[in-house]
Motif scaffolding. Structure first.
Motif, short mmCIF file in Angstrom:
data_model
loop_
_atom_site.label_atom_id
_atom_site.label_comp_id
_atom_site.label_asym_id
_atom_site.label_seq_id
_atom_site.Cartn_x
_atom_site.Cartn_y
_atom_site.Cartn_z
N PHE A 23 -6.21 -1.73 1.72
CA PHE A 23 -5.44 -1.84 0.48
C PHE A 23 -6.39 -1.94 -0.71
CE2 PHE A 23 -3.32 -4.58 -2.71
CZ PHE A 23 -2.22 -3.77 -2.99
N THR A 24 -6.18 -1.09 -1.71
CA THR A 24 -7.08 -1.09 -2.87
C THR A 24 -6.36 -1.40 -4.18
OG1 THR A 24 -6.76 1.31 -3.10
CG2 THR A 24 -8.67 0.58 -1.82
N GLY A 25 -5.07 -1.80 -4.06
CA GLY A 25 -4.30 -2.09 -5.27
C GLY A 25 -4.52 -3.50 -5.79
N GLU A 26 -3.62 -3.94 -6.65
CA GLU A 26 -3.72 -5.28 -7.24
C GLU A 26 -3.36 -6.34 -6.21
OE1 GLU A 26 -1.58 -7.98 -10.73
OE2 GLU A 26 -1.21 -5.81 -10.67
N PHE A 27 -4.20 -7.37 -6.14
CA PHE A 27 -4.03 -8.43 -5.15
C PHE A 27 -4.09 -9.76 -5.88
CE2 PHE A 27 -6.73 -10.97 -1.94
CZ PHE A 27 -5.62 -11.61 -1.43
N ALA A 28 -3.03 -10.58 -5.78
CA ALA A 28 -2.98 -11.81 -6.56
C ALA A 28 -2.21 -12.90 -5.82
CB ALA A 28 -2.30 -11.54 -7.91
N LYS A 35 0.84 -1.20 0.00
CA LYS A 35 0.00 0.00 0.00
C LYS A 35 0.87 1.25 0.00
CE LYS A 35 -3.58 2.38 2.69
NZ LYS A 35 -4.42 2.36 3.91
N LYS A 36 1.89 1.28 0.84
CA LYS A 36 2.76 2.46 0.94
C LYS A 36 3.51 2.73 -0.35
CE LYS A 36 3.87 2.80 5.88
NZ LYS A 36 4.98 2.78 6.87
N ASN A 37 3.95 1.64 -1.01
CA ASN A 37 4.79 1.78 -2.20
C ASN A 37 4.01 1.67 -3.51
OD1 ASN A 37 7.23 2.01 -0.67
ND2 ASN A 37 7.13 -0.18 -0.27
N ASN A 38 2.66 1.58 -3.38
CA ASN A 38 1.80 1.49 -4.56
C ASN A 38 2.21 0.34 -5.47
OD1 ASN A 38 -0.41 2.34 -6.07
ND2 ASN A 38 0.82 3.71 -7.37
N LYS A 39 2.40 -0.83 -4.86
CA LYS A 39 2.78 -2.03 -5.59
C LYS A 39 1.73 -3.12 -5.39
CE LYS A 39 7.81 -1.39 -5.48
NZ LYS A 39 9.11 -2.00 -5.07
N PRO A 40 1.75 -4.15 -6.24
CA PRO A 40 0.80 -5.27 -6.05
C PRO A 40 1.09 -6.02 -4.75
CG PRO A 40 1.75 -5.30 -8.25
CD PRO A 40 2.54 -4.32 -7.46
N PHE A 41 0.05 -6.56 -4.16
CA PHE A 41 0.18 -7.43 -2.99
C PHE A 41 0.08 -8.87 -3.50
CE2 PHE A 41 -2.29 -9.16 0.90
CZ PHE A 41 -1.12 -9.66 1.47
N VAL A 42 1.20 -9.55 -3.58
CA VAL A 42 1.26 -10.90 -4.16
C VAL A 42 1.56 -11.91 -3.08
CG1 VAL A 42 2.32 -12.39 -5.89
CG2 VAL A 42 2.04 -9.93 -6.35
N MET A 43 0.72 -12.93 -2.99
CA MET A 43 0.89 -13.99 -2.01
C MET A 43 1.37 -15.26 -2.68
SD MET A 43 -2.11 -14.07 0.74
CE MET A 43 -1.44 -15.68 1.11
N GLY A 44 2.22 -16.01 -1.99
CA GLY A 44 2.69 -17.28 -2.53
C GLY A 44 1.68 -18.39 -2.33
N GLY A 45 1.52 -19.26 -3.32
CA GLY A 45 0.61 -20.40 -3.21
C GLY A 45 -0.76 -20.11 -3.76
#
Length: 327
Positions: free
Chosen positions: A266-271, A200-210
């Motif tokens: 968080f409102t960015g890309e989440f995958a 959120k702070k860095n305006n990047k996607p939040f990507v989780m493993g698995g």
């Protein structure tokens, strides 16, 4: 003279949970502080419990009548896999020093904190207290696991030979305020909270493993704290007790991530990166013994506990255990 309760590892996640409950539940209630009690929350800066002389000096200083033993040398998967001998030896030293000093000083009651990693790698689910010693633990952290298992053996031995009131608790996955949010070492919930905040702070996607499909039982640290207070006051058997929500309260890692996204705002890309491994699909534990001994208990709903945890982290980011604070 009243009771003096010493909590080793008292400034960590669980210790802070106990301190919160003791200070915020109504005085003289089932979980609140009693008039005849003094609570001491000791940190590793006061004594290196791997050292017997320092352990004895800590006990001489506070002269506890009761001990909740939470202190341990812990680490993430990498630290365990590459340091099984060290993890085993250091935790055996801590536990032996604490328990034997409690015996020497005639401490009335000791509760030690174990971990679900004590259970065999290959075992029939759900986990329950009778299955601890039915086979070897997972090979990744066998050193730490065997050190924790040995506490159960020590409790029984001190009880049989000397009549000591030594017992233990086995919590499932704990989360809450004052957790360890270091991305290299943290457990899944604090790691994801920190990772989501950085995204959120860095305006990047939040990507989780698995895939997000594995299931876990998560217990809020302040609920867990109440169980330790109950065990201290009302449970007098050497056999351990699993501290957990019910099997019907398992949540998927995907549900955890979605709740964190909502709590962080968080409102960015989440995958999900499905190329990365999921780990064990589920390892449910039974809380039947806990509820049969303790009676009914109202668990904090998962999303409520998570909201409180995220709020604490956001408010205390500069002083929380975060490791390197850059993305």
């Amino acid at each position: 003279m009243g009771d003096i309760i010493l909590v080793t590892g008292g400034t960590g996640l669980v210790g802070k949970g106990i301190e919160y409950v003791i200070n915020n539940e109504p005085a003289n209630s089932r979980f609140g502080k009693r008039d005849n009690e003094t609570w001491i929350f000791a940190s590793s800066s006061e004594a290196d419990l791997r050292n017997l002389e320092q352990t004895r000096k800590l006990f001489e200083k506070y002269q506890p009548t009761h001990v909740i033993h939470l202190a341990a040398v812990v680490g993430g998967l990498f630290k365990n896999m590459n340091g099984n001998a060290t993890m085993m030896r250091e935790n055996i030293l801590i536990n032996d020093n604490v328990l034997h000093t409690c015996y020497e000083r005639k401490v009335k009651k000791v509760i030690s904190c174990l971990s679900t990693c004590v259970f065999p790698d290959k075992v029939e689910y759900p986990l329950d207290e009778s299955k601890i010693h039915l086979g070897p633990p997972h090979p990744s952290n066998f050193g730490y696991s065997h050190a924790k298992r040995l506490v159960d053996i020590q409790n029984r031995a001190y009880n049989q030979q000397f009549g000591c009131n030594f017992t233990s608790a086995i919590p499932t996955n704990v989360y809450g305020p004052h957790d360890n949010y270091d991305l290299q070492d943290a457990h899944v919930i604090p790691a994801l909270i920190h990772k989501c905040l950085l995204a959120k702070k860095n305006n990047k996607p939040f990507v989780m493993g698995g895939t997000g499909k594995p299931l876990r039982q998560f217990i809020f640290s302040r609920d867990l704290a109440k169980m330790f207070v109950w065990q201290l006051r009302e449970y007098d058997e050497p056999d351990p007790v699993i501290f957990s929500v019910g099997e019907d309260q398992e949540v998927t890692i995907k549900q955890v991530a979605e709740a964190i996204v909502k709590a962080v705002g968080f409102t960015g890309e989440f995958a999900f990166d499905t190329n990365l491994a999921d780990g064990q699909y589920r390892k449910p534990a039974s809380n039947k013994k806990l509820l049969s001994k303790m009676g009914g208990f109202e668990f904090t709903p998962f999303e409520e506990g998570l909201d409180l945890s995220v709020k604490w982290f956001l408010e205390n980011y500069d002083t929380a255990r975060t490791g390197i604070k850059s993305a």
